[in-house]
Design a protein around this motif. Sequence first.
Motif, PDB file in Angstrom:
ATOM      1  N   THR A 602     109.809  17.930  83.168  1.00 14.92           N
ATOM      2  CA  THR A 602     109.851  17.687  81.716  1.00 14.92           C
ATOM      3  C   THR A 602     108.479  17.295  81.180  1.00 14.92           C
ATOM      4  OG1 THR A 602     110.605  15.438  82.190  1.00 14.92           O
ATOM      5  CG2 THR A 602     112.293  17.064  81.702  1.00 14.92           C
ATOM      6  N   ALA A 603     107.765  16.455  81.948  1.00 16.19           N
ATOM      7  CA  ALA A 603     106.414  16.061  81.506  1.00 16.19           C
ATOM      8  C   ALA A 603     105.505  17.278  81.455  1.00 16.19           C
ATOM      9  CB  ALA A 603     105.851  15.013  82.463  1.00 16.19           C
ATOM     10  N   PHE A 604     105.605  18.112  82.469  1.00 13.39           N
ATOM     11  CA  PHE A 604     104.804  19.338  82.488  1.00 13.39           C
ATOM     12  C   PHE A 604     105.127  20.220  81.279  1.00 13.39           C
ATOM     13  CE2 PHE A 604     105.707  23.799  83.777  1.00 13.39           C
ATOM     14  CZ  PHE A 604     104.420  24.312  83.662  1.00 13.39           C
ATOM     15  N   GLY A 605     106.434  20.425  81.047  1.00 14.50           N
ATOM     16  CA  GLY A 605     106.835  21.313  79.952  1.00 14.50           C
ATOM     17  C   GLY A 605     106.423  20.782  78.592  1.00 14.50           C
ATOM     18  N   ILE A 606     106.614  19.490  78.356  1.00 15.46           N
ATOM     19  CA  ILE A 606     106.327  18.920  77.034  1.00 15.46           C
ATOM     20  C   ILE A 606     104.825  18.817  76.781  1.00 15.46           C
ATOM     21  CG2 ILE A 606     106.562  16.830  75.641  1.00 15.46           C
ATOM     22  CD1 ILE A 606     109.320  16.430  76.975  1.00 15.46           C
ATOM     23  N   THR A 607     104.062  18.366  77.771  1.00  9.20           N
ATOM     24  CA  THR A 607     102.602  18.221  77.579  1.00  9.20           C
ATOM     25  C   THR A 607     101.935  19.572  77.365  1.00  9.20           C
ATOM     26  OG1 THR A 607     102.289  18.196  79.981  1.00  9.20           O
ATOM     27  CG2 THR A 607     102.442  16.065  78.873  1.00  9.20           C
ATOM     28  N   PHE A 608     102.384  20.593  78.061  1.00 10.38           N
ATOM     29  CA  PHE A 608     101.767  21.904  77.873  1.00 10.38           C
ATOM     30  C   PHE A 608     102.135  22.507  76.526  1.00 10.38           C
ATOM     31  CE2 PHE A 608      99.925  22.091  81.977  1.00 10.38           C
ATOM     32  CZ  PHE A 608      99.033  23.151  81.952  1.00 10.38           C
ATOM     33  N   VAL A 609     103.351  22.268  76.079  1.00 13.32           N
ATOM     34  CA  VAL A 609     103.712  22.748  74.747  1.00 13.32           C
ATOM     35  C   VAL A 609     102.905  22.009  73.681  1.00 13.32           C
ATOM     36  CG1 VAL A 609     105.567  22.731  73.035  1.00 13.32           C
ATOM     37  CG2 VAL A 609     105.989  23.613  75.321  1.00 13.32           C
ATOM     38  N   VAL A 648     102.575  20.982  65.017  1.00 10.70           N
ATOM     39  CA  VAL A 648     102.519  20.498  66.403  1.00 10.70           C
ATOM     40  C   VAL A 648     103.811  19.801  66.781  1.00 10.70           C
ATOM     41  CG1 VAL A 648     101.347  18.887  67.954  1.00 10.70           C
ATOM     42  CG2 VAL A 648     100.016  20.317  66.397  1.00 10.70           C
ATOM     43  N   VAL A 649     104.311  18.932  65.873  1.00 11.76           N
ATOM     44  CA  VAL A 649     105.546  18.192  66.161  1.00 11.76           C
ATOM     45  C   VAL A 649     106.725  19.151  66.297  1.00 11.76           C
ATOM     46  CG1 VAL A 649     107.201  16.529  65.206  1.00 11.76           C
ATOM     47  CG2 VAL A 649     104.740  16.072  65.081  1.00 11.76           C
ATOM     48  N   SER A 650     106.786  20.161  65.436  1.00  8.86           N
ATOM     49  CA  SER A 650     107.925  21.096  65.475  1.00  8.86           C
ATOM     50  C   SER A 650     107.955  21.875  66.781  1.00  8.86           C
ATOM     51  CB  SER A 650     107.842  22.053  64.280  1.00  8.86           C
ATOM     52  OG  SER A 650     107.879  21.332  63.071  1.00  8.86           O
ATOM     53  N   PHE A 651     106.777  22.474  67.120  1.00 11.74           N
ATOM     54  CA  PHE A 651     106.745  23.245  68.363  1.00 11.74           C
ATOM     55  C   PHE A 651     107.078  22.365  69.575  1.00 11.74           C
ATOM     56  CE2 PHE A 651     103.784  26.369  66.152  1.00 11.74           C
ATOM     57  CZ  PHE A 651     104.757  27.350  66.064  1.00 11.74           C
ATOM     58  N   THR A 652     106.574  21.141  69.576  1.00 11.35           N
ATOM     59  CA  THR A 652     106.820  20.245  70.712  1.00 11.35           C
ATOM     60  C   THR A 652     108.277  19.801  70.735  1.00 11.35           C
ATOM     61  OG1 THR A 652     104.530  19.463  70.514  1.00 11.35           O
ATOM     62  CG2 THR A 652     106.041  18.134  71.852  1.00 11.35           C
ATOM     63  N   PHE A 653     108.848  19.587  69.552  1.00  9.49           N
ATOM     64  CA  PHE A 653     110.236  19.137  69.487  1.00  9.49           C
ATOM     65  C   PHE A 653     111.186  20.181  70.070  1.00  9.49           C
ATOM     66  CE2 PHE A 653     114.262  18.498  67.133  1.00  9.49           C
ATOM     67  CZ  PHE A 653     114.562  17.220  67.617  1.00  9.49           C
ATOM     68  N   TRP A 694     113.078  28.222  83.740  1.00  9.74           N
ATOM     69  CA  TRP A 694     112.398  29.403  83.209  1.00  9.74           C
ATOM     70  C   TRP A 694     112.374  29.392  81.682  1.00  9.74           C
ATOM     71  CZ3 TRP A 694     109.249  31.631  86.279  1.00  9.74           C
ATOM     72  CH2 TRP A 694     109.500  31.673  87.656  1.00  9.74           C
ATOM     73  N   ALA A 695     113.324  28.700  81.052  1.00 10.08           N
ATOM     74  CA  ALA A 695     113.288  28.542  79.587  1.00 10.08           C
ATOM     75  C   ALA A 695     112.089  27.695  79.179  1.00 10.08           C
ATOM     76  CB  ALA A 695     114.581  27.908  79.101  1.00 10.08           C
ATOM     77  N   VAL A 696     111.862  26.600  79.930  1.00 14.73           N
ATOM     78  CA  VAL A 696     110.694  25.742  79.653  1.00 14.73           C
ATOM     79  C   VAL A 696     109.412  26.521  79.863  1.00 14.73           C
ATOM     80  CG1 VAL A 696     109.407  23.739  80.503  1.00 14.73           C
ATOM     81  CG2 VAL A 696     111.873  23.575  80.154  1.00 14.73           C
ATOM     82  N   LEU A 697     109.353  27.237  80.966  1.00 13.49           N
ATOM     83  CA  LEU A 697     108.146  28.000  81.282  1.00 13.49           C
ATOM     84  C   LEU A 697     107.966  29.159  80.302  1.00 13.49           C
ATOM     85  CD1 LEU A 697     106.152  27.458  83.592  1.00 13.49           C
ATOM     86  CD2 LEU A 697     107.183  29.354  84.831  1.00 13.49           C
ATOM     87  N   GLY A 698     109.070  29.789  79.955  1.00 17.33           N
ATOM     88  CA  GLY A 698     108.998  30.920  79.021  1.00 17.33           C
ATOM     89  C   GLY A 698     108.553  30.502  77.637  1.00 17.33           C
TER      90      GLY A 698
END
Length: 801
Positions: A602-609, A648-653, A694-698
């Motif tokens: 989750t940290a990986f997915g959220i920080t990269f987004v 930024v907030v929307s895409f990250t949310f 794969w959803a997070v990565l995609g």
Amino acid sequence: MQVVEQNYTYMPEPLRCTGSVVSRELRFSRAMIFAIEEINNSTELLPGIRLGYQIYDSCASVPVAVHVAFQLSSGLDPVFYTGDNCSQSGMVMAVVGESGSTPSISMSRIIGPFNIPQVSHFATCACLSDKEQYPSFFRTIPSDQFQADALAKLVKHFGWTWIGAVRSDSDYGNNGMASFLAAARREGICVEYSEAFYRTNPRSRIQRVADVIRRSTAMVVVAFTSPGEMRILLEELSLEPSPPRQWIGSEAWVTDPDMLRFSFCAGAIGFGIEQSVIPGLRDFLLDLSPSKVAASPLLTEFWEDVFNCRLRKSAASNESVCDGTEDIETIKTPYTDTSQLRITNMVYKAVYATAHAIHNAVCQERKSTTQCDKFTRIESEEVLIQFKKVHFSQNGYDVSFDANGDPVATYELVNWQKTESGNIELVTVGNYDASLPVGREFRINRNLTWVEGSTQVPVSVCSDSCPPGTRKVLQKGKPICCYDCLPCPEGEISNATDSPDCFLCLKEFWPNAERDTCLPKPVEFLSFNEVLGIILAAFSVGGACLAIITAVVFYRHRTSPIVRANNSELSFLLLFSLTLCFLCSLTFIGAPSEWSCMLRHTAFGITFVLCMSCVLGKTIVVLMAFRATLPGSNVMKWFGPPQQRMTVVSFTFIQVIICTIWLVLNPPFPMKNLTTYKERIILECALGSAVGFWAVLGYIGLLAVFCFVLAVLARKLPDNFNEAKLITFSMLIFCAVWITFIPAYVSSPGKFTVAVEIFAILASSFGLILCIFAPKCFIILFKPEKNTKKHLMNKNQSWDK
């Protein structure tokens, strides 16, 4: 025994014995006379009654034994006594004998129907225990069934599983060996060969048996033979050098003093009847005067044979006449050897058993006295009934018979040992008592001497024992004792010697190098203690430090044109997200736990987004800024700082929602991977839901592609004011890294899967920070003359000039 061919044209001559007197058998007969005289002189056993006897020499011949049996059962006597000495002349109450099993069987079949009890001192065939066939047979020596069991346990005790077997081709040898082979089979002992022969066989037959013994690979030979057969075989073996063999003997020959002359059999072991002391017997045996000897044809033959002289002068003989000075005490023969009374004691007990049976039939206990009526007419059947009830003690030995007419089986373990003078003597080294509980019947209490004088137990196996870590595989067409030892297959062990099978270790265990024990599998994960983990952690921390340093540089020069011109707020946010990206790779190192597995993904997915959102925001601002310069355009009012933050907030949310659904429905969890490597456990984080991963990565990839497309569209805008070219390079690196990450991630085994994921995070993070921020930091720190508004507004110059 002389054998004569008959042509049935005339009456056959009486059977005659040939050869010399067997002095051991003569001692047996003299011991019987001694026992009878003791009984006749006793005031407690058969008082007032004297036992009579008649001794026959069967010459170890069945025809002679049968002839005697018929004579005894018919009661034919040339003289009929009417005096007070005998109650009924010619009436046989019991028969003591025979010394061999085969003659005893023949005699028992004849006298059995007449209910005449027969008690043998030396017939050991187990077949004689069958009361349906031999109802009147008793013996004072144990049955060969006990001896066969004892011999099999003896062979097993010393670890011999590959033996040879020879036997007399007679009832004694065949039945005894059959019992031994059955017991040996139960003990897991294999027989390389089993040969039978008889003393009357042609010499070629004896030679063939000797050659089989010489050519065999079995070191141990079990011989269930009578002394006559064994003597012939050993004489044949002594003619030609033979490989050393460890002889295991049955009682019949292994305790025969005459056998001790075969020195190459030194070390032989076997079971013998317990020794005994019979007070007064030796004096009786040696009390032979010429007058006593002359009165007995048998003693006369023995005397003349021992002293090589004639009691009476014969014209047909050249031998000298005995002069009367001959002393039997000076002669060393089995007759005079009373040092080990074994079978002689069995004769002694047989006579006393007969006397006790007759005593119980004719005597009555009245108060303190015993009354016996010597004129009472008794039948042999009455004596037979009393035989079954006999129970007495003589010379410290109990005498009784079980339902099969057998005594309690006790043996001494004897060993042929060489003395300092080079002679062989019989030494008692242990004992066997069949009446003791199973496993405690057999005991050795002295050191044994083995073949060729060795003190080490010889080895006689078809195949050496299979050590732990291997399994036995039988050799085709050979006995079960012949096998090959094959190593256990991968993942299996055997922890016992001669194991027939290997067995699998438990899932979390793996065999050691020797494959004889299961050890816990080593647990493997990407650790901070190993080189790869240290390198990746160093790059992670280094990257985070680089991002912080860059942020510090930008903060110190926040009023400079180059920082203000490149959206300083998004730049600081991007540097913050890159710091988190670098640091989140640390969560992938170390032992996975339930919380670390959920945190790392989750940290990986959220920080990269968050990072991609910042880059995307910067790219959009660049594009919109140039569009805003067109006449009449007011587009920038929709892309001001509030809108940038909202983007930024929307895409990250969105990524937060994806991660939350993933964690709620099927989150990642620590697991032990037992399939990638058989010999070790990979401790890793299972994805839980592959769709969630794969959803997070995609989603990250989608943002990266979108950002890359916008950066490409903005790449031809004026360089000095435009960082889209730098973003394009960074997105190229980012996409290349993550496109190559997918096959590498899927194909990497074990902990290297985690290493690939960390490498992708670090590579893409370094690509972003170096491509976007390195040129700006270079101008700020090393080209301050270019960090001016005039230079940035000059469209004819580039940053790299």
